[in-house]
Design a protein around this motif. Structure first.
Motif, PDB file in Angstrom:
ATOM      1  N   ASN A 178       7.847  12.332  18.360  1.00  0.00           N
ATOM      2  CA  ASN A 178       6.672  11.770  17.687  1.00  0.00           C
ATOM      3  C   ASN A 178       5.353  12.348  18.177  1.00  0.00           C
ATOM      4  O   ASN A 178       4.300  11.943  17.688  1.00  0.00           O
ATOM      5  N   ASP A 179       5.405  13.279  19.146  1.00  0.00           N
ATOM      6  CA  ASP A 179       4.161  13.844  19.670  1.00  0.00           C
ATOM      7  C   ASP A 179       3.553  14.883  18.740  1.00  0.00           C
ATOM      8  O   ASP A 179       2.461  15.360  18.982  1.00  0.00           O
ATOM      9  N   GLY A 180       4.262  15.277  17.685  1.00  0.00           N
ATOM     10  CA  GLY A 180       3.660  16.161  16.698  1.00  0.00           C
ATOM     11  C   GLY A 180       4.177  17.581  16.721  1.00  0.00           C
ATOM     12  O   GLY A 180       5.321  17.838  17.087  1.00  0.00           O
ATOM     13  N   LEU A 181       3.297  18.488  16.344  1.00  0.00           N
ATOM     14  CA  LEU A 181       3.621  19.903  16.204  1.00  0.00           C
ATOM     15  C   LEU A 181       2.886  20.710  17.267  1.00  0.00           C
ATOM     16  O   LEU A 181       2.089  20.170  18.031  1.00  0.00           O
ATOM     17  N   ASN A 182       3.138  22.018  17.303  1.00  0.00           N
ATOM     18  CA  ASN A 182       2.520  22.875  18.326  1.00  0.00           C
ATOM     19  C   ASN A 182       1.003  22.732  18.364  1.00  0.00           C
ATOM     20  O   ASN A 182       0.404  22.779  19.433  1.00  0.00           O
ATOM     21  N   GLY A 183       0.385  22.574  17.217  1.00  0.00           N
ATOM     22  CA  GLY A 183      -1.066  22.499  17.163  1.00  0.00           C
ATOM     23  C   GLY A 183      -1.654  21.199  17.663  1.00  0.00           C
ATOM     24  O   GLY A 183      -2.849  21.132  17.951  1.00  0.00           O
TER      25      GLY A 183
END
Length: 109
Positions: free
Chosen positions: A54-59
């Motif tokens: 859930n922490d997202g994507l590389n960006g």
């Protein structure tokens, strides 16, 4: 010319400037179709969601988690740090480099 007038903090927020050469449209090389690019992008995003949850994507993932999972060796990290020091690039730029490298790697599969 304007580089001298722009401050360091402003420049580091502009991102990267890439110089590209014209490859021409007349070449008979095979290129990727939009659906092939979409497939690679979707696959890369899935890899990132699996990696970060859930922490997202590389960006957008927090740097600590990016650093833990980026797979860079100490030698590679030292090279990035040395290059950024020599080029007078900020820590923010170092993080951007790692994020971009990770994304390129994900797109390659």
């Amino acid at each position: 010319n304007y580089h001298i007038k722009a401050s360091g903090p402003l420049l580091c927020r502009l991102g990267f400037v890439l110089s590209l050469k014209n490859v021409g449209l007349q070449r008979d090389e095979t290129t990727e179709t939009s659906s092939e690019i979409r497939g690679r992008t979707t696959s890369a995003r899935k890899m990132q969601w699996n990696r970060y949850g859930n922490d997202g994507l590389n960006g957008s993932v927090p740097f600590q988690k990016l650093h833990e999972t980026c797979g860079l060796s100490n030698k590679q990290i030292n090279l990035i740090e040395q290059t950024c020091f020599e080029q007078k690039l900020s820590n923010r730029t170092q993080v951007k480099l790692i994020r971009i490298a990770r994304t390129i790697s994900d797109l390659e599969g």
